[in-house]
Write an enzyme that holds these catalytic residues in place. Sequence first.
Site, PDB file in Angstrom:
ATOM      1  N   GLU A  10       0.668  -1.425   0.100  1.00  0.00           N
ATOM      2  CA  GLU A  10       0.473   0.003  -0.086  1.00  0.00           C
ATOM      3  C   GLU A  10       0.607   1.180  -0.156  1.00  0.00           C
ATOM      4  O   GLU A  10       0.673   2.565  -0.252  1.00  0.00           O
ATOM      5  CB  GLU A  10      -1.051   0.081   1.478  1.00  0.00           C
ATOM      6  N   HIS A 307      -4.394  -2.038   0.599  1.00  0.00           N
ATOM      7  CA  HIS A 307      -4.224  -1.661   2.753  1.00  0.00           C
ATOM      8  C   HIS A 307      -4.363  -2.846   2.885  1.00  0.00           C
ATOM      9  O   HIS A 307      -3.914  -3.160   4.298  1.00  0.00           O
ATOM     10  CB  HIS A 307      -5.469  -0.204   3.021  1.00  0.00           C
TER      11      HIS A 307
END
Length: 355
Positions: A10, A307
């Site tokens: 991420e 994420h």
Amino acid sequence: MIEIDGSQGEGGGQMVRNSCALAIATGLPFRITQIRARRSRPGLMRQHVTAVEAACVISGAECSGLGVGSSELSFRPGKVTPGEYHFAVGTAGSTGLVLQTVLMPLAMADKPSRLVLEGGTHNLLAPPFDFIERCFLPVINRMGPQVSARVVKHGFYPRGGGRIEVDITPAPLQPIDCLDRGERIAVAAQALFAALPFEIAQRMLDRSRKGLPDWPEDAFAARQLPEDQGPGVILMLEARYAHATEIVSGFGQLGVPAERLAKSCAARMNGYLDSSAFAGPYLADQLILPFTLAGGGRFTTVKPSQHLLTAIEIATRFTGRRIELSQQLDGTHLVAFEAALRPEEVQIVDARAAP
């Protein structure tokens, strides 16, 4: 010393925050390089610095490379000291993200703690206070620790100036299963605004009604805050179930029509409503830390985000625990926290353990 390439996965501030929390909990030091290298403004921002400073204060950690704009950081944790702490971001940077960094170490301490956090409470690229209070903390409280939070003053981006207070009664983290959200209890759409015309909030609500036609009329409301807590506006769509709550939010931005923001929020909420998963995409990110530190448990979520995948990889690196992600027949994804891995099985975001 665990080596982490901050440009992988991420590639955001989450890698720094989660690494600090996991380092304190496990006692393992880490070094992270190329922090936020692919962002428009690389390196640490003010809110990241405050989060790491807070982690240092509560654990007596040794840290080098800490400063706004820094692209490399080394962190060697000490022992957690519970107590009363006051941390100020100094900008509209998120108080919630600072809380995420220190919450789990303090929730696993041997005495209660109290936090006062000043900065932004409702700002871009961070969960609003309402999400933390009503979506995230109820899950933590089911796991053993008891955490309560209240907003004393709202702080919108870019002015900031908000204040939240958090009381933490620690307890051992217990593994739990969060597989079913249960029956739907209530829905609500709220436009929260300060120092801006009422018609902006009203336009957000009007467009939300079109995207959520089965929601009752009395579910939509605007709330005006005192002028000194703005300017700012946020739309929050909330679906409350017997075992879970989801809040989808959209922050007002210059140049972005209120209707476009509301349309996007309604579409995201419909995505959650159409699923049977327990956790939405943002709650799933935040559950990785407590479930990992509890050493077990399971939860279901919607389509995994980058994420989430990065949070899983970082957690595995620090704890050696297997975290399995599998798609279910109903389209949800199961995140299961299993037994520890052998060292040679751990492969995390192109990072390698230092000799």
